[in-house]
Design a protein around this motif. Structure first.
Motif, PDB file in Angstrom:
ATOM      1  N   GLU A 118     -12.701 -64.940 -73.347  1.00 21.14           N
ATOM      2  CA  GLU A 118     -12.371 -66.017 -72.407  1.00 21.14           C
ATOM      3  C   GLU A 118     -10.874 -66.296 -72.381  1.00 21.14           C
ATOM      4  N   LEU A 119     -10.287 -66.395 -73.579  1.00 21.81           N
ATOM      5  CA  LEU A 119      -8.855 -66.712 -73.650  1.00 21.81           C
ATOM      6  C   LEU A 119      -8.017 -65.651 -72.968  1.00 21.81           C
ATOM      7  N   VAL A 120      -8.325 -64.401 -73.252  1.00 15.01           N
ATOM      8  CA  VAL A 120      -7.471 -63.337 -72.736  1.00 15.01           C
ATOM      9  C   VAL A 120      -7.681 -63.192 -71.226  1.00 15.01           C
ATOM     10  N   THR A 121      -8.919 -63.452 -70.780  1.00 18.76           N
ATOM     11  CA  THR A 121      -9.182 -63.381 -69.341  1.00 18.76           C
ATOM     12  C   THR A 121      -8.443 -64.506 -68.617  1.00 18.76           C
ATOM     13  N   ASP A 122      -8.334 -65.640 -69.288  1.00 21.98           N
ATOM     14  CA  ASP A 122      -7.591 -66.763 -68.713  1.00 21.98           C
ATOM     15  C   ASP A 122      -6.104 -66.431 -68.604  1.00 21.98           C
ATOM     16  N   VAL A 123      -5.586 -65.766 -69.623  1.00 27.51           N
ATOM     17  CA  VAL A 123      -4.185 -65.325 -69.562  1.00 27.51           C
ATOM     18  C   VAL A 123      -4.011 -64.362 -68.385  1.00 27.51           C
ATOM     19  N   PHE A 124      -4.961 -63.470 -68.255  1.00 29.52           N
ATOM     20  CA  PHE A 124      -4.880 -62.456 -67.209  1.00 29.52           C
ATOM     21  C   PHE A 124      -4.925 -63.085 -65.807  1.00 29.52           C
ATOM     22  N   ARG A 125      -5.915 -63.943 -65.586  1.00 29.74           N
ATOM     23  CA  ARG A 125      -6.112 -64.471 -64.232  1.00 29.74           C
ATOM     24  C   ARG A 125      -4.964 -65.361 -63.799  1.00 29.74           C
ATOM     25  N   ALA A 126      -4.280 -65.956 -64.795  1.00 33.91           N
ATOM     26  CA  ALA A 126      -3.177 -66.850 -64.452  1.00 33.91           C
ATOM     27  C   ALA A 126      -1.938 -66.072 -64.037  1.00 33.91           C
ATOM     28  N   ASN A 127      -1.898 -64.783 -64.393  1.00 37.03           N
ATOM     29  CA  ASN A 127      -0.645 -64.051 -64.230  1.00 37.03           C
ATOM     30  C   ASN A 127      -0.741 -62.738 -63.466  1.00 37.03           C
ATOM     31  N   VAL A 128      -1.927 -62.216 -63.310  1.00 38.07           N
ATOM     32  CA  VAL A 128      -2.061 -60.911 -62.670  1.00 38.07           C
ATOM     33  C   VAL A 128      -2.916 -61.046 -61.415  1.00 38.07           C
ATOM     34  N   ASN A 129      -2.381 -60.570 -60.302  1.00 35.94           N
ATOM     35  CA  ASN A 129      -3.087 -60.707 -59.044  1.00 35.94           C
ATOM     36  C   ASN A 129      -3.186 -59.416 -58.246  1.00 35.94           C
ATOM     37  N   SER A 130      -2.485 -58.384 -58.698  1.00 37.12           N
ATOM     38  CA  SER A 130      -2.404 -57.171 -57.896  1.00 37.12           C
ATOM     39  C   SER A 130      -2.866 -55.954 -58.680  1.00 37.12           C
ATOM     40  N   TYR A 131      -3.492 -55.039 -57.948  1.00 42.02           N
ATOM     41  CA  TYR A 131      -3.895 -53.770 -58.571  1.00 42.02           C
ATOM     42  C   TYR A 131      -2.681 -53.021 -59.122  1.00 42.02           C
ATOM     43  N   LYS A 132      -1.488 -53.355 -58.603  1.00 45.94           N
ATOM     44  CA  LYS A 132      -0.284 -52.665 -59.052  1.00 45.94           C
ATOM     45  C   LYS A 132       0.044 -52.967 -60.516  1.00 45.94           C
ATOM     46  N   ASP A 133      -0.479 -54.086 -61.008  1.00 51.92           N
ATOM     47  CA  ASP A 133      -0.195 -54.460 -62.403  1.00 51.92           C
ATOM     48  C   ASP A 133      -1.190 -53.834 -63.387  1.00 51.92           C
ATOM     49  N   LEU A 134      -2.129 -53.068 -62.868  1.00 49.86           N
ATOM     50  CA  LEU A 134      -3.116 -52.433 -63.730  1.00 49.86           C
ATOM     51  C   LEU A 134      -2.745 -50.962 -63.929  1.00 49.86           C
ATOM     52  N   PRO A 135      -3.206 -50.326 -64.974  1.00 51.93           N
ATOM     53  CA  PRO A 135      -4.050 -50.886 -66.039  1.00 51.93           C
ATOM     54  C   PRO A 135      -3.243 -51.738 -67.028  1.00 51.93           C
ATOM     55  N   LEU A 136      -3.972 -52.580 -67.746  1.00 49.35           N
ATOM     56  CA  LEU A 136      -3.341 -53.432 -68.750  1.00 49.35           C
ATOM     57  C   LEU A 136      -4.283 -53.552 -69.949  1.00 49.35           C
ATOM     58  N   THR A 137      -3.743 -53.341 -71.138  1.00 48.51           N
ATOM     59  CA  THR A 137      -4.542 -53.586 -72.342  1.00 48.51           C
ATOM     60  C   THR A 137      -3.760 -54.486 -73.280  1.00 48.51           C
ATOM     61  N   LEU A 138      -4.344 -55.638 -73.578  1.00 43.20           N
ATOM     62  CA  LEU A 138      -3.740 -56.604 -74.490  1.00 43.20           C
ATOM     63  C   LEU A 138      -4.597 -56.683 -75.741  1.00 43.20           C
ATOM     64  N   TYR A 139      -3.931 -56.870 -76.887  1.00 41.81           N
ATOM     65  CA  TYR A 139      -4.731 -57.030 -78.099  1.00 41.81           C
ATOM     66  C   TYR A 139      -4.021 -57.970 -79.057  1.00 41.81           C
ATOM     67  N   GLN A 140      -4.767 -58.416 -80.049  1.00 36.69           N
ATOM     68  CA  GLN A 140      -4.182 -59.247 -81.097  1.00 36.69           C
ATOM     69  C   GLN A 140      -4.828 -58.893 -82.430  1.00 36.69           C
ATOM     70  N   ILE A 141      -4.138 -59.253 -83.497  1.00 32.87           N
ATOM     71  CA  ILE A 141      -4.760 -59.236 -84.826  1.00 32.87           C
ATOM     72  C   ILE A 141      -4.723 -60.675 -85.293  1.00 32.87           C
ATOM     73  N   GLN A 142      -5.866 -61.291 -85.344  1.00 33.78           N
ATOM     74  CA  GLN A 142      -5.909 -62.735 -85.593  1.00 33.78           C
ATOM     75  C   GLN A 142      -7.133 -63.079 -86.437  1.00 33.78           C
ATOM     76  N   TRP A 143      -7.065 -64.177 -87.143  1.00 25.42           N
ATOM     77  CA  TRP A 143      -8.202 -64.661 -87.936  1.00 25.42           C
ATOM     78  C   TRP A 143      -9.291 -65.176 -87.024  1.00 25.42           C
ATOM     79  N   LYS A 144     -10.516 -64.786 -87.335  1.00 23.61           N
ATOM     80  CA  LYS A 144     -11.682 -65.227 -86.598  1.00 23.61           C
ATOM     81  C   LYS A 144     -12.584 -65.993 -87.557  1.00 23.61           C
ATOM     82  N   PHE A 145     -13.463 -66.769 -86.982  1.00 26.89           N
ATOM     83  CA  PHE A 145     -14.433 -67.461 -87.831  1.00 26.89           C
ATOM     84  C   PHE A 145     -15.815 -67.348 -87.215  1.00 26.89           C
TER      85      PHE A 145
END
Length: 451
Positions: A118-145
């Motif tokens: 959800e978080l990463v999709t929210d980042v994406f939808r707020a900033n990416v609107n065009s097929y020209k910006d794809l492909p895009l792969t984002l990742y993190q290394i973060q603590w989960k619970f």
RNA sequence: CGGGGCGUAGCGCAGCCUGGUAGCGCAUCUGUUUUGGGAACAGAGGGUCGUAGGUUCGAAUCCUAUCGCCCCGACCA
């Protein structure tokens, strides 16, 4: 490993336990506690002590390097999330009690991140609107619970855990499946650098959802899953091959190569299919899951309105997948796969220190001088030695060094010093060889040159 | 979440049944002798016995509640 500096054990914090901790049932948990890597803070929650933290960072580093190689972009999302996005995706009610839910002082529903689609999709939808910006792969290394009903096996199934979670955004299913293949390639490389053989196996998608998914399993007697595979699969290695991550055919070929033999967990096991494997190649074993890749299409992009405009001006939801590596769990998996009755045996790729220098007679001018010389030479070579300069008995020093599992040990004693030699010992094989200081340094440098 | 077990010194444990002011091993500190696979001797420090109530002249010990941790199962990266 530039952040690492050589260390004298007399100044290090290494609380090695002589006795077996009562709560540890499996070998990796016991060894992590005994070798002073972790300290339990609460059920399924651990503090990472200096040497354990070092290995954890080393594993993170390998993950980062291999993701960077494929052009995936590192970022960092919060551990605390608002429930709003999860209501939008419909998962707030669907997720169940494994999600730790809390309220902030304003009474707003919050949660500790169990995963971040959800978080990463929210980042994406707020900033990416065009097929020209794809492909895009984002990742993190973060603590989960994840509030496991019954945490156990130390870091192998903790409630708090460090995880690499990556998310690809693509215009079409074909593009997203290329991202899927790309991740498989990066994961094979990643695990191999850690000294592990992790076998991709067809898996269930669970609460994440989706059709295409593979789990990566490390074979170990204490594994939590029963696995069934064609023995040919364990003969495959990734090795030094160079892969162009933009070459779809090349990535697909790796996918085909590593998934064409039968390899499934008990969740997806198909006895009829398995029976088609020649009997002499059928294997049943146990495995530890250390990663999983998913393609789930437009499940989240539709729910959260993550769309892009195509060349034709249409607005379409993006195709997504998510890809995880259990970073903290990997310490347990590596130890399960690499230990003996004396302690841990770290693979060179993840060892907290490259070499141990063991001074048999701390205070003896000759021994001290040779140890200091070794220490300085390794430091100058960019290597990271651990120098046991303590005034302890030989047995205690050997015991500690075996327990913490550094792959190479140099023993410096009065006898050898008199003859101008030190002893280089391989932790894994126990083979020992006397040689000059310069030869020992050269040999260690050569070993790590390729890692 | 069902079933079971355990909380006593940093770690591992005994003591509890049959109440009488807490002990062993390892670790730690001091000293001496040792020194190539976890040394020996002598001395020292360290615990409101998980917590809260209750019974009793007196509770680590008996009773009640509560918290924590572990194991088996169901579940799961």
């Amino acid at each position: 490993m530039k952040d690492h500096r050589p260390m004298r054990m007399s100044r290090y914090f290494l609380p090695v336990l002589k006795e077996t901790p009562r709560e540890a049932q499996i070998v990796s948990h016991r060894l992590m506690l005994q070798a002073g890597l972790i300290k339990q803070a609460s059920a399924g929650i651990y503090s990472w002590l200096p040497m354990g933290y070092k290995v954890l960072r080393r594993i993170e580093q390998i993950v980062h390097e291999e993701q960077a190689r494929a052009g995936h972009l590192a970022m960092l999302m919060p551990t605390m999330q608002s429930a709003d996005l999860w209501r939008e995706s419909g998962r707030y009610d669907a997720y169940g009690d494994e999600m730790l839910r809390v309220k902030d002082r304003g009474g707003r529903d919050m949660l500790f991140t169990p995963t971040a689609e959800e978080l990463v999709t929210d980042v994406f939808r707020a900033n990416v609107n065009s097929y020209k910006d794809l492909p895009l792969t984002l990742y993190q290394i973060q603590w989960k619970f994840r509030d496991e009903v019954r945490p156990r096996f130390g870091v192998m199934r903790g409630r708090e855990f460090l995880m690499k979670d990556g998310y690809n955004f693509d215009l079409t299913k074909e593009d997203a499946l290329h991202a899927y293949n790309r991740h498989l390639v990066t994961y094979l490389r990643t695990y191999e650098r850690m000294g592990l053989q992790a076998i991709p196996m067809r898996a269930d998608s669970g609460p994440i959802g989706g059709d295409d998914t593979h789990e990566f399993l490390v074979l170990a007697e204490t594994g939590e899953s029963e696995v069934f595979y064609d023995s040919q699969i364990t003969e495959l290695t990734f090795g030094d091959r160079e892969i162009d991550f933009d070459d779809r055919a090349a990535c697909q070929a790796v996918m085909d190569e590593f998934t064409s033999r039968y390899a499934r967990t008990d969740e997806t096991h198909d006895a009829a299919l398995f029976a088609q494997v020649p009997e002499e190649r059928r294997r049943t074993a146990r495995g530890i899951e250390v990663g999983q890749i998913f393609y789930f299409g437009t499940k989240y992009s539709e729910a959260l309105g993550a769309t892009v405009q195509t060349r034709d001006g249409d607005s379409v939801p993006v195709h997504m997948g998510s890809h995880g590596i259990g970073v903290s769990r990997l310490l347990g998996a590596i130890i399960e796969a690499s230990h003996d009755d004396k302690g841990i045996i770290w693979p060179e790729g993840v060892t907290p220190f490259h070499v141990g220098i063991l001074n048999m007679r701390a205070g003896d001018a000759g021994c001290d001088a040779v140890c200091e010389d070794l220490y300085a030479q390794f430091q100058a070579a960019g290597l990271d030695p651990l120098y046991d300069d303590r005034d302890e008995r030989a047995g205690a020093k050997f015991g500690t060094m075996d327990m913490i599992g550094l792959p190479w040990r140099i023993t410096v004693g009065p006898r050898g010093v008199k003859n101008g030699v030190v002893e280089l010992t391989c932790r894994r094989t126990g083979e020992a060889e006397d040689m000059s200081v310069s030869d020992a340094v050269a040999k260690i440098k050569a070993i790590y040159a390729g890692i």
